[in-house]
Design a protein around this motif. Structure first.
Motif, PDB file in Angstrom:
ATOM      1  N   THR A  79      39.043  56.671  64.190  1.00 48.51           N
ATOM      2  CA  THR A  79      37.889  56.618  65.090  1.00 48.51           C
ATOM      3  C   THR A  79      37.614  57.985  65.711  1.00 48.51           C
ATOM      4  OG1 THR A  79      38.320  54.293  65.574  1.00 48.51           O
ATOM      5  CG2 THR A  79      36.943  55.487  67.141  1.00 48.51           C
ATOM      6  N   SER A  80      38.665  58.649  66.170  1.00 56.54           N
ATOM      7  CA  SER A  80      38.490  59.980  66.760  1.00 56.54           C
ATOM      8  C   SER A  80      37.937  60.970  65.746  1.00 56.54           C
ATOM      9  CB  SER A  80      39.822  60.506  67.290  1.00 56.54           C
ATOM     10  OG  SER A  80      40.254  59.739  68.380  1.00 56.54           O
ATOM     11  N   ALA A  81      38.426  60.880  64.519  1.00 60.95           N
ATOM     12  CA  ALA A  81      37.996  61.821  63.481  1.00 60.95           C
ATOM     13  C   ALA A  81      36.528  61.637  63.113  1.00 60.95           C
ATOM     14  CB  ALA A  81      38.874  61.672  62.236  1.00 60.95           C
TER      15      ALA A  81
ATOM     16  N   VAL B 194      36.194  64.641  59.247  1.00 68.28           N
ATOM     17  CA  VAL B 194      36.381  64.006  57.937  1.00 68.28           C
ATOM     18  C   VAL B 194      37.402  64.786  57.114  1.00 68.28           C
ATOM     19  CG1 VAL B 194      35.225  63.426  55.762  1.00 68.28           C
ATOM     20  CG2 VAL B 194      34.117  62.916  57.934  1.00 68.28           C
ATOM     21  N   ARG B 195      37.333  66.116  57.170  1.00 71.30           N
ATOM     22  CA  ARG B 195      38.332  66.941  56.459  1.00 71.30           C
ATOM     23  C   ARG B 195      39.735  66.697  57.001  1.00 71.30           C
ATOM     24  NH1 ARG B 195      34.858  70.912  57.553  1.00 71.30           N
ATOM     25  NH2 ARG B 195      33.273  71.134  55.969  1.00 71.30           N
TER      26      ARG B 195
ATOM     27  N   ALA C  23      43.252  53.931  56.641  1.00 75.77           N
ATOM     28  CA  ALA C  23      41.980  54.590  56.977  1.00 75.77           C
ATOM     29  C   ALA C  23      40.813  53.799  56.408  1.00 75.77           C
ATOM     30  CB  ALA C  23      41.969  56.020  56.442  1.00 75.77           C
ATOM     31  N   CYS C  24      40.957  53.334  55.187  1.00 69.86           N
ATOM     32  CA  CYS C  24      39.911  52.528  54.546  1.00 69.86           C
ATOM     33  C   CYS C  24      39.622  51.272  55.361  1.00 69.86           C
ATOM     34  CB  CYS C  24      40.347  52.163  53.127  1.00 69.86           C
ATOM     35  SG  CYS C  24      39.214  51.063  52.251  1.00 69.86           S
TER      36      CYS C  24
ATOM     37  N   MET D  37      34.737  49.417  60.972  1.00 70.63           N
ATOM     38  CA  MET D  37      33.686  50.093  61.752  1.00 70.63           C
ATOM     39  C   MET D  37      32.303  49.845  61.157  1.00 70.63           C
ATOM     40  SD  MET D  37      34.766  53.779  63.097  1.00 70.63           S
ATOM     41  CE  MET D  37      36.164  54.393  62.246  1.00 70.63           C
ATOM     42  N   THR D  38      32.188  50.024  59.841  1.00 69.82           N
ATOM     43  CA  THR D  38      30.873  49.843  59.213  1.00 69.82           C
ATOM     44  C   THR D  38      30.448  48.387  59.276  1.00 69.82           C
ATOM     45  OG1 THR D  38      31.857  49.682  57.006  1.00 69.82           O
ATOM     46  CG2 THR D  38      31.047  51.850  57.694  1.00 69.82           C
ATOM     47  N   GLY D  39      31.397  47.467  59.206  1.00 75.03           N
ATOM     48  CA  GLY D  39      31.068  46.046  59.312  1.00 75.03           C
ATOM     49  C   GLY D  39      30.549  45.687  60.686  1.00 75.03           C
TER      50      GLY D  39
END
Length: 116
Positions: A34-36, A59-60, A75-76, A82-84
């Protein structure tokens, strides 16, 4: 006396191996994910024309930290969640890695199978 020392040595080796496996299997946390990607929300939701430098940096960083299979799956799962939650407002989310020139190894989608 020698058998007792041998048992102690074996126990020490087993405990060291267990500690190493615990460390090796530690996955990236959702908080870290989330922070990234937090700086990416503007672009993901369509309110920014392109991902910010902070977004691409995050993201990197996430890509480099998620080096093991367990890390990538964690991470996935976080990205999928999040996207859901944000639903159709995340139209640009899938484009973020390519726009930042990063291959994260998984699509950013609420429909991705994170077990693969």
């Amino acid at each position: 006396m020698a058998p007792r020392l041998a048992v102690v040595a074996v126990v020490a080796v087993v405990l060291a191996a267990l500690a190493a496996s615990e460390t090796a299997s530690a996955a990236v946390t959702c908080g870290e994910v989330t922070s990234a990607v937090a700086p990416c929300l503007g672009y993901a939701m369509g309110s920014a024309a392109s991902p910010s430098g902070a977004c691409c940096s995050g993201v990197r960083s996430l890509s480099s930290r998620a080096s093991s299979t367990a890390d990538r799956q964690a991470a996935c799962s976080c990205l999928k969640s999040m996207t859901g939650r944000l639903g159709s407002n995340m139209g640009n989310a899938a484009n973020i890695p390519s726009k930042c020139g990063v291959n994260i190894g998984v699509p950013i989608s609420p429909n991705v199978d994170c077990s693969r």
